[in-house]
Design a protein around this motif. Sequence first.
Motif, PDB file in Angstrom:
ATOM      1  N   ALA A 179    -101.859 -28.163  57.792  1.00  0.00           N
ATOM      2  CA  ALA A 179    -100.200 -27.742  57.688  1.00  0.00           C
ATOM      3  C   ALA A 179    -100.038 -26.636  57.530  1.00  0.00           C
ATOM      4  CB  ALA A 179     -99.712 -28.718  56.199  1.00  0.00           C
ATOM      5  N   ASP A 180    -100.659 -25.859  56.961  1.00  0.00           N
ATOM      6  CA  ASP A 180    -100.400 -24.157  56.753  1.00  0.00           C
ATOM      7  C   ASP A 180    -100.489 -23.588  58.368  1.00  0.00           C
ATOM      8  OD1 ASP A 180     -99.689 -21.948  55.419  1.00  0.00           O
ATOM      9  OD2 ASP A 180    -101.856 -21.224  55.327  1.00  0.00           O
ATOM     10  N   ALA A 181    -101.568 -23.891  58.830  1.00  0.00           N
ATOM     11  CA  ALA A 181    -101.782 -23.517  60.119  1.00  0.00           C
ATOM     12  C   ALA A 181    -100.748 -24.159  61.291  1.00  0.00           C
ATOM     13  CB  ALA A 181    -103.233 -24.127  60.789  1.00  0.00           C
ATOM     14  N   GLY A 182    -100.481 -25.395  61.026  1.00  0.00           N
ATOM     15  CA  GLY A 182     -99.524 -25.845  62.000  1.00  0.00           C
ATOM     16  C   GLY A 182     -98.205 -25.559  62.009  1.00  0.00           C
ATOM     17  N   HIS A 224     -94.334 -22.648  50.250  1.00  0.00           N
ATOM     18  CA  HIS A 224     -95.149 -21.924  51.249  1.00  0.00           C
ATOM     19  C   HIS A 224     -94.841 -22.435  52.639  1.00  0.00           C
ATOM     20  CE1 HIS A 224     -98.175 -19.010  52.817  1.00  0.00           C
ATOM     21  NE2 HIS A 224     -98.611 -20.135  53.234  1.00  0.00           N
ATOM     22  N   LEU A 225     -95.239 -23.680  52.972  1.00  0.00           N
ATOM     23  CA  LEU A 225     -95.102 -24.461  53.933  1.00  0.00           C
ATOM     24  C   LEU A 225     -93.733 -24.426  54.541  1.00  0.00           C
ATOM     25  CD1 LEU A 225     -97.485 -27.388  53.395  1.00  0.00           C
ATOM     26  CD2 LEU A 225     -98.092 -25.344  54.638  1.00  0.00           C
ATOM     27  N   ASP A 226     -92.816 -24.825  53.780  1.00  0.00           N
ATOM     28  CA  ASP A 226     -91.387 -24.837  54.231  1.00  0.00           C
ATOM     29  C   ASP A 226     -91.131 -23.528  54.555  1.00  0.00           C
ATOM     30  OD1 ASP A 226     -89.544 -26.878  54.304  1.00  0.00           O
ATOM     31  OD2 ASP A 226     -88.201 -25.607  52.826  1.00  0.00           O
ATOM     32  N   GLY A 227     -91.342 -22.566  54.095  1.00  0.00           N
ATOM     33  CA  GLY A 227     -91.075 -21.336  54.497  1.00  0.00           C
ATOM     34  C   GLY A 227     -91.689 -20.629  55.639  1.00  0.00           C
ATOM     35  N   ASP A 277     -95.882 -20.786  68.566  1.00  0.00           N
ATOM     36  CA  ASP A 277     -96.437 -19.577  69.279  1.00  0.00           C
ATOM     37  C   ASP A 277     -97.903 -19.697  69.492  1.00  0.00           C
ATOM     38  OD1 ASP A 277     -97.873 -16.713  68.625  1.00  0.00           O
ATOM     39  OD2 ASP A 277     -96.051 -16.495  69.789  1.00  0.00           O
ATOM     40  N   PHE A 278     -98.484 -19.109  70.510  1.00  0.00           N
ATOM     41  CA  PHE A 278    -100.015 -19.456  70.808  1.00  0.00           C
ATOM     42  C   PHE A 278    -100.754 -18.901  69.694  1.00  0.00           C
ATOM     43  CE2 PHE A 278     -99.640 -20.005  75.511  1.00  0.00           C
ATOM     44  CZ  PHE A 278     -99.398 -21.395  75.645  1.00  0.00           C
ATOM     45  N   ALA A 279    -100.442 -18.002  68.851  1.00  0.00           N
ATOM     46  CA  ALA A 279    -101.161 -17.178  67.685  1.00  0.00           C
ATOM     47  C   ALA A 279    -101.356 -18.487  66.599  1.00  0.00           C
ATOM     48  CB  ALA A 279    -100.562 -16.082  67.137  1.00  0.00           C
ATOM     49  N   GLY A 280    -100.098 -19.289  66.491  1.00  0.00           N
ATOM     50  CA  GLY A 280    -100.183 -20.404  65.488  1.00  0.00           C
ATOM     51  C   GLY A 280    -101.064 -21.291  65.882  1.00  0.00           C
ATOM     52  N   PHE A 281    -101.201 -21.508  66.919  1.00  0.00           N
ATOM     53  CA  PHE A 281    -101.667 -22.576  67.965  1.00  0.00           C
ATOM     54  C   PHE A 281    -103.290 -22.589  67.622  1.00  0.00           C
ATOM     55  CE2 PHE A 281    -104.494 -23.375  71.696  1.00  0.00           C
ATOM     56  CZ  PHE A 281    -104.215 -24.822  71.983  1.00  0.00           C
ATOM     57  N   LYS A 282    -103.524 -21.077  67.895  1.00  0.00           N
ATOM     58  CA  LYS A 282    -105.171 -20.997  67.619  1.00  0.00           C
ATOM     59  C   LYS A 282    -105.584 -21.452  66.143  1.00  0.00           C
ATOM     60  CE  LYS A 282    -107.826 -16.532  67.179  1.00  0.00           C
ATOM     61  NZ  LYS A 282    -107.989 -15.057  67.445  1.00  0.00           N
ATOM     62  N   GLY A 283    -104.813 -20.805  65.339  1.00  0.00           N
ATOM     63  CA  GLY A 283    -105.089 -21.414  63.572  1.00  0.00           C
ATOM     64  C   GLY A 283    -105.191 -22.903  63.569  1.00  0.00           C
ATOM     65  N   LEU A 284    -104.504 -23.480  64.101  1.00  0.00           N
ATOM     66  CA  LEU A 284    -104.711 -24.906  64.031  1.00  0.00           C
ATOM     67  C   LEU A 284    -105.799 -25.453  64.585  1.00  0.00           C
ATOM     68  CD1 LEU A 284    -103.128 -27.759  63.222  1.00  0.00           C
ATOM     69  CD2 LEU A 284    -101.990 -27.560  65.475  1.00  0.00           C
TER      70      LEU A 284
END
Length: 357
Positions: A274-277, A49-52, A182-189
């Motif tokens: 890791a998933d969020a990052g 999942h993380l790799d993908g 992407d800033f959307a992923g940044f928000k999740g982290l």
Amino acid sequence: MTQATDETPRARKAPRRTSRKKRVFRAISLTLLALLLIAGGAGWWAYSHLDGNIDSVDLDQAIGVDNRPAKVAPNAQNILVLGSDSRDGANAELDHGDVSGARSDTAMLVHIPAGRTKATAVSIPRDTLVTRPECKDADGKTVGTANRVMFNSVYSLAGPACVVKTVEQMSGIRVDHFVEVDFAGFKGLVDALGGVSVTLDKPINGGKGGLRLDAGTHRLNGTDSLKFVRTRYGYGDGSDLGRIGLQQQFMMAMLAEIKKQDALGNPARLYKLADAGTKSLTTDSELGSLAGLTDFARSMKGVDPDTMETIMMPVAYDKVDPNRVIVAQPQAGQLWEALRADQPIPAAAKKSPAIGG
């Protein structure tokens, strides 16, 4: 008969005890095996999942091996970090004005010396007028060279590989790796971390994104963190150069928060981070897997965020368009030369005429 009768029950009981032990042992073994299979399956699922989550770009193929600077300082590393913003959807409410299309609104060239104990992050202002080299876009079409184009427009027109090529041409420094978030992923982290604390020496009075913060320390969630790093209007002189200071401050605060939480001791927290990052993450092909990112992170474990130096590429206001900046010479040339040689940066190379330095 009596003796035989006394021994016969004993002879019959022994096999039953042995059989019961075997059944118990077999049950325990099967249970352990099942748990191992479940754990292994979950581990493989998590890894897959993380790799993908990770996208990657082969820089040598996209740019051309012969078109890249030679690596000068052995064992040093140069990583181009890009923060991209689609300016729609989840990012539409941010303080970026009425502009459509993707941009690379944050760009930092992070130099890690051979000793791997410290780092220098050089921010490149998005409004810098640069010469864009000839590049291939994501569809393989040629995008011709152009003079005096805004640095952040290179990404939207030709993609991250062309941004790498532009930085390499401008600095003469070989970019070993690039990481785009992407800033959307940044928000999740940030939300996965439970927020990040920042301290302001002057207030943010609200801009188009509406962020208002008094001077002092604040714990920011993902949404407010996005507004913080995108803040331009309502802070300082409202310029992009002022925003760079906020971005650098937040990067250091987030690295300190990650270090403070020591997620390696908490597998559930580590997976969540890791998933969020890794969501909305694009890297060069060498880092384009969980194994590649993990190996690279281990090699950088000696770098302390507290010792990282953050500076801005020296710029001066453009004489034709005062709303834009150009690379300031000889300061920028001295900066790039020091990084290429893996040497300390001279004080003169850190001065930027555009901010009175």
